[in-house]
Design a protein around this motif. Structure first.
Motif, short mmCIF file in Angstrom:
data_model
loop_
_atom_site.label_atom_id
_atom_site.label_comp_id
_atom_site.label_asym_id
_atom_site.label_seq_id
_atom_site.Cartn_x
_atom_site.Cartn_y
_atom_site.Cartn_z
N LEU A 23 0.82 -1.21 0.00
CA LEU A 23 0.00 0.00 0.00
C LEU A 23 0.86 1.27 0.00
CD1 LEU A 23 -2.79 -1.07 2.54
CD2 LEU A 23 -2.82 -1.20 0.04
N TRP A 24 2.05 1.18 0.61
CA TRP A 24 2.96 2.33 0.65
C TRP A 24 3.66 2.58 -0.69
CZ3 TRP A 24 5.66 0.37 5.74
CH2 TRP A 24 4.86 0.73 6.85
N SER A 25 3.68 1.57 -1.55
CA SER A 25 4.47 1.64 -2.78
C SER A 25 4.13 2.88 -3.60
CB SER A 25 4.23 0.38 -3.63
OG SER A 25 4.97 0.44 -4.83
N GLY A 26 5.16 3.64 -3.94
CA GLY A 26 4.98 4.86 -4.70
C GLY A 26 4.75 6.09 -3.85
N HIS A 27 4.61 5.90 -2.53
CA HIS A 27 4.38 7.02 -1.61
C HIS A 27 5.50 7.15 -0.58
CE1 HIS A 27 0.20 7.46 -3.04
NE2 HIS A 27 0.20 6.14 -3.10
N GLU A 28 6.59 6.42 -0.76
CA GLU A 28 7.67 6.44 0.22
C GLU A 28 8.24 7.85 0.37
OE1 GLU A 28 7.45 2.34 -1.59
OE2 GLU A 28 7.47 4.41 -2.36
N LYS A 29 8.67 8.18 1.58
CA LYS A 29 9.29 9.47 1.83
C LYS A 29 10.69 9.47 1.25
CE LYS A 29 6.86 10.42 6.17
NZ LYS A 29 7.03 10.61 7.64
N LYS A 30 11.05 10.55 0.58
CA LYS A 30 12.39 10.67 0.04
C LYS A 30 13.37 11.02 1.15
CE LYS A 30 10.89 12.01 -4.59
NZ LYS A 30 10.93 13.07 -5.64
N GLN A 31 14.50 10.32 1.13
CA GLN A 31 15.52 10.57 2.15
C GLN A 31 16.50 11.62 1.64
OE1 GLN A 31 15.20 8.86 5.28
NE2 GLN A 31 13.28 8.70 4.15
N HIS A 79 11.31 2.24 9.45
CA HIS A 79 12.18 2.82 8.43
C HIS A 79 11.72 4.23 8.07
CE1 HIS A 79 14.46 3.33 4.72
NE2 HIS A 79 15.22 2.34 5.14
N PRO A 80 12.65 5.18 7.97
CA PRO A 80 12.28 6.59 7.71
C PRO A 80 11.52 6.81 6.42
CG PRO A 80 14.58 6.43 8.41
CD PRO A 80 14.10 5.03 8.19
N SER A 81 11.62 5.89 5.46
CA SER A 81 10.92 6.08 4.19
C SER A 81 9.44 5.72 4.28
CB SER A 81 11.58 5.24 3.09
OG SER A 81 11.39 3.85 3.34
N ASN A 82 9.03 5.03 5.35
CA ASN A 82 7.63 4.63 5.47
C ASN A 82 6.74 5.87 5.59
OD1 ASN A 82 8.55 2.01 5.51
ND2 ASN A 82 8.30 1.74 7.72
N PRO A 83 5.69 5.98 4.78
CA PRO A 83 4.82 7.16 4.87
C PRO A 83 3.82 7.10 6.03
CG PRO A 83 4.09 5.74 3.09
CD PRO A 83 5.36 5.14 3.62
N SER A 84 3.66 5.94 6.66
CA SER A 84 2.85 5.83 7.88
C SER A 84 3.77 5.82 9.09
CB SER A 84 2.03 4.53 7.89
OG SER A 84 1.17 4.44 6.78
N VAL A 85 3.32 6.45 10.18
CA VAL A 85 4.07 6.44 11.44
C VAL A 85 3.57 5.24 12.25
CG1 VAL A 85 4.68 7.70 13.52
CG2 VAL A 85 4.25 8.94 11.38
N VAL A 86 4.49 4.36 12.65
CA VAL A 86 4.10 3.12 13.32
C VAL A 86 4.45 3.18 14.80
CG1 VAL A 86 4.28 0.60 13.33
CG2 VAL A 86 4.48 1.85 11.17
N TYR A 87 3.45 2.89 15.63
CA TYR A 87 3.60 2.82 17.08
C TYR A 87 3.44 1.36 17.53
CZ TYR A 87 2.85 7.89 17.00
OH TYR A 87 2.96 9.24 16.75
N PHE A 88 3.87 1.09 18.76
CA PHE A 88 3.78 -0.25 19.33
C PHE A 88 3.21 -0.14 20.73
CE2 PHE A 88 6.99 -0.11 16.13
CZ PHE A 88 6.89 -1.32 15.45
N SER A 89 2.12 -0.85 20.98
CA SER A 89 1.51 -0.80 22.32
C SER A 89 1.75 -2.13 23.04
CB SER A 89 0.02 -0.49 22.24
OG SER A 89 -0.68 -1.50 21.52
N PHE A 90 1.72 -2.06 24.38
CA PHE A 90 2.02 -3.23 25.20
C PHE A 90 1.03 -3.34 26.34
CE2 PHE A 90 5.86 -1.72 23.17
CZ PHE A 90 6.33 -2.88 22.57
N SER A 91 0.70 -4.58 26.69
CA SER A 91 -0.25 -4.86 27.77
C SER A 91 0.34 -5.90 28.70
CB SER A 91 -1.58 -5.36 27.20
OG SER A 91 -1.39 -6.61 26.55
#
Length: 391
Positions: free
Chosen positions: A237-245, A305-317
């Motif tokens: 889904l990210w393909s073609g929308h990656e952030k340029k470094q 990875h910095p090129s990912n256009p979505s910001v990914v978080y991780f939650s823990f329980s």
């Protein structure tokens, strides 16, 4: 030295935000939410029986809030999505033109379940399952609920290789049902051998990720033995929308050439990203929470990875991540994550004091592992949640 010992007073006043929970599974507990110490519960929907319950709960509690400025966090933030445990109940009429149509309803139902379940179920088991809902209908209904609550999320969605469907209800099961529990879950039934084909789970997940992208909403993702498959779908889904470094030397050259400060350059980029997002819907969510993340450390590099256009978080329980002695993997993950990508959750099915206790427990555990003072950690979790929800 960390300040996380249990005799230290817990700083509830800073704001404590549960990133993932299911109190609508026990509707009798909803009345306890206004008395809870937690500030906001991010409440997940999972199946047909709880979508409207989540919306109604959020709306009813928000109506009780006397906050004319609109700045006070709501006690419940609703999330609408279809969990992979119930993905077999969805008929893929979006990506699969071969899905049965035009034949009698019972035949369509049988063909569908024999296609998406493995091993293929017998007719008796199929008869115990609900008529499948078209994926297009699910997406339309979810879109409507998301629009009804402007800050709502998409969740709980995801992939699960380990899950098996429960067996059909027996007469004894029915007689011993706990009437306080919202219908639709396992409720103690024994497990069948049937699993949902991963390809079908992916189709249901992708449609919901695309909907989140269309409306610019964050998502909460369930992943069991499927972290690689989740990442591969996101990468598609990210393909073609990656952030340029841009290299440090290039940034320095641009600053000298255009006499822009780092702050204005960043602001210009934000405005450009925002304008681009407004031009057309994106096929992926802006922010993603990998809920109760159970994977190893290595995949973090892919998700972060910095090129990912979505910001990914991780939650823990505490319930999922620290439920057994072999929790070294999650310890390593928590120590490896950036400060600003960690969220806390209860993943509990009942609101009230136990949910507060679990939030305090996981907060203390993470602070101890990170070497954070308790107030520092709780403030960090609060800041992270607000960025995850509102950007």
């Amino acid at each position: 030295m960390s300040d996380t010992k249990h005799n230290d007073e817990f700083p509830w006043h800073l704001g404590v935000y549960d990133a993932h929970c299911h109190p609508t599974d026990t509707m009798s507990s909803i009345q306890t939410i206004p008395q809870m110490k937690a500030t906001t519960l991010t409440v997940m929907a999972t199946r047909g029986e709880d979508q409207d319950l989540v919306l109604e709960t959020a709306m009813s509690l928000s109506q009780n809030e006397n906050d004319p400025t609109g700045t006070k966090p709501p006690p419940v933030l609703p999330c609408f999505g279809w969990h992979p445990w119930f993905s077999h109940q969805i008929l893929d009429d979006v990506t699969d033109s071969a899905e049965p149509d035009g034949s009698p309803r019972d035949d369509r139902k049988a063909q569908h379940y024999k296609k998406v379940l493995t091993p293929a179920p017998e007719d008796e088991f199929i008869a115990s399952l609900p008529d499948p809902k078209p994926l297009s209908q699910l997406i339309a209904e979810t879109r409507s609920r998301l629009r009804a609550y402007s800050s709502s999320l998409v969740g709980e969605i995801g992939l699960d290789r380990a899950f098996r469907l429960p067996n059909a209800w027996t007469q004894d099961d029915q007689q011993n049902r706990d009437e306080t529990v919202t219908p639709g879950s396992r409720e103690g039934r024994t497990l069948s051998p049937h699993r949902v084909q991963l390809s079908h789970q992916k189709a249901v997940l992708e449609a919901q990720l695309r909907l989140a992208g269309e409306l610019g909403r964050p998502v909460s993702v369930h992943s069991v033995q499927a972290h690689g498959a989740v990442f591969d779908l996101l990468k598609k889904l990210w393909s073609g929308h990656e952030k340029k470094q841009v290299s440090r030397s290039e940034r320095h050259r641009r600053q000298n050439e255009w006499n822009f400060s780092a702050e204005s350059d960043e602001e210009n980029q934000k405005q450009s990203d925002s304008a681009q997002a407004n031009e057309r819907p994106l096929p992926f969510p802006p922010r993603i929470c990998m809920h109760s993340y159970s994977g190893p450390v290595d995949p973090l590099k892919q998700f972060l990875h910095p090129s990912n256009p979505s910001v990914v978080y991780f939650s823990f329980s505490a319930v999922i991540n620290f439920s057994n002695p072999s929790s070294q993997k999650v310890v390593d993950v928590i120590k490896a994550l950036p400060d600003d990508r960690i969220l806390i959750e209860s993943d509990l099915h009942t609101a009230g004091p136990q949910m507060d206790e679990l939030l305090e427990q996981i907060s203390r555990q993470i602070c101890e592992l990170r070497g954070w003072a308790l107030e520092q950690g709780v403030q960090q979790f609060a800041n992270n949640w607000k960025r995850f929800i509102y950007g």
